[in-house]
Design an enzyme around this catalytic site. Structure first.
Site, short mmCIF file in Angstrom:
data_model
loop_
_atom_site.label_atom_id
_atom_site.label_comp_id
_atom_site.label_asym_id
_atom_site.label_seq_id
_atom_site.Cartn_x
_atom_site.Cartn_y
_atom_site.Cartn_z
N ASP A 7 31.97 15.11 -25.87
CA ASP A 7 30.70 15.19 -26.60
C ASP A 7 31.00 15.56 -28.05
O ASP A 7 32.04 16.17 -28.34
CB ASP A 7 29.76 16.23 -25.97
CG ASP A 7 28.37 16.19 -26.60
OD1 ASP A 7 27.73 15.13 -26.56
OD2 ASP A 7 27.93 17.22 -27.15
N GLU A 9 29.02 16.79 -31.98
CA GLU A 9 27.86 17.14 -32.80
C GLU A 9 28.11 16.59 -34.20
O GLU A 9 29.28 16.47 -34.62
CB GLU A 9 27.62 18.66 -32.84
CG GLU A 9 27.36 19.30 -31.48
CD GLU A 9 26.13 18.78 -30.79
OE1 GLU A 9 25.23 18.23 -31.48
OE2 GLU A 9 26.04 18.91 -29.56
N GLU A 52 17.25 18.80 -39.61
CA GLU A 52 16.89 18.46 -38.23
C GLU A 52 18.08 18.61 -37.29
O GLU A 52 17.93 19.03 -36.13
CB GLU A 52 16.37 17.03 -38.15
CG GLU A 52 15.06 16.79 -38.90
CD GLU A 52 15.27 16.52 -40.38
OE1 GLU A 52 16.44 16.61 -40.85
OE2 GLU A 52 14.27 16.25 -41.07
N HIS A 57 21.72 21.81 -33.09
CA HIS A 57 22.98 22.43 -32.69
C HIS A 57 23.26 23.77 -33.33
O HIS A 57 24.16 24.50 -32.88
CB HIS A 57 24.16 21.48 -32.94
CG HIS A 57 24.21 20.88 -34.32
ND1 HIS A 57 24.28 21.63 -35.47
CD2 HIS A 57 24.23 19.57 -34.72
CE1 HIS A 57 24.34 20.83 -36.52
NE2 HIS A 57 24.30 19.58 -36.09
N HIS A 152 22.37 22.69 -28.49
CA HIS A 152 23.42 21.73 -28.16
C HIS A 152 24.75 22.26 -28.69
O HIS A 152 24.83 22.85 -29.77
CB HIS A 152 23.14 20.38 -28.82
CG HIS A 152 22.01 19.64 -28.20
ND1 HIS A 152 22.01 18.27 -28.05
CD2 HIS A 152 20.84 20.08 -27.69
CE1 HIS A 152 20.88 17.89 -27.47
NE2 HIS A 152 20.14 18.98 -27.24
N ASP A 157 28.21 21.11 -23.70
CA ASP A 157 27.61 19.88 -23.17
C ASP A 157 28.63 19.04 -22.40
O ASP A 157 28.29 18.39 -21.41
CB ASP A 157 27.00 19.06 -24.31
CG ASP A 157 25.73 19.71 -24.85
OD1 ASP A 157 25.33 20.78 -24.33
OD2 ASP A 157 25.13 19.16 -25.80
#
Length: 241
Positions: A7, A9, A52, A57, A152, A157
């Site tokens: 995963d 970010e 945003e 995260h 997140h 994750d």
């Protein structure tokens, strides 16, 4: 089989607009078992982070100020995922960002580095059409504890997704059940008495059946230029017969 559940970010939603990777989290599966090995790194993107994205995260520019650039960690990242199959939720997003980062450094894309990609988002939609397929929804469906997931995070994750993926594909590990282990024959019945196995009944061909069989083989040989695989060479029919 080695798989890496991965995963990321990012600073925003689209690498085509200049957004960059700021966190990578990976956990290793070997033959469908978690090995305990993982790879986790925060990355300084050298640019601002959309508000945003921070709301999702919680990673800020100040936190990343002293973190390494992608160029500084690319070799160790490649070493960790090399030759493994990647398991990613919404794979096109993460693969797009990572391929962009690799391309900026003139390095090969993930398709050349890894053995393939499994998209668990696509898999979830195929297995349960019309139902929610977010990671949180899948955790609820497969009873994976995600109570500690307030924001997140790439490593968190990836760990949750590994549990979800194993639950989603659990039936696959039973396909070979019974093929590797021999089933012993019982020596006694439920009451403890010895099992009596009747003698096998042998049925032998009659004279008429043997004659009919020979006629069929002879006809095959004549139709095949005197050759019939079921007859010894001395009994092959002559092509002129």
């Amino acid at each position: 089989m080695r798989q890496i559940v991965l995963d990321t970010e990012t600073t925003g939603l689209d690498w085509r607009n200049g957004d960059r990777v700021i966190e990578i989290g990976c956990v290793e599966l070997l033959n469908r078992s978690l090995t305990g090995r993982h790879y986790h790194v925060y990355i300084n993107p050298g640019r601002s982070i959309d508000a945003e994205a921070v709301a999702v995260h919680g990673i800020t520019e100040e936190f990343l100020a002293d973190k390494p650039k992608f160029a500084d960690i690319v070799a160790e990242f490649e070493d960790f995922v090399r030759d493994a199959e990647l398991v990613i939720h919404n794979a096109s997003f993460d693969v797009g960002f990572l391929d962009c980062e690799l391309d900026l450094l003139g390095r090969g894309k993930l398709a050349a580095l890894c053995a393939g990609v499994v998209d668990t988002l696509k898999m979830a939609k195929e297995q349960n059409p019309g139902k929610k397929a977010s990671l949180d929804a899948l955790c609820d469906r497969y009873e994976v504890d995600n109570a500690h997931r307030e924001l997140h995070g790439a490593l968190l994750d990836a760990e949750l997704l590994a549990e979800v993926y194993l639950a989603m594909t659990r039936g696959q590990e039973s396909l070979m059940i019974g093929l590797e282990d021999e089933v012993p024959m019982p020596e006694s019945d439920a009451g403890g008495a010895p099992v009596v196995r009747p003698a096998l009944k042998v049925l032998r061909a009659t004279e008429d059946e043997l004659k009919a069989h020979a006629e069929v083989l002879d006809a095959i040989a004549k139709a095949n230029k005197g050759v019939c695989l079921w007859l010894p060479p001395a009994e092959q029919a002559s092509p002129a017969a």
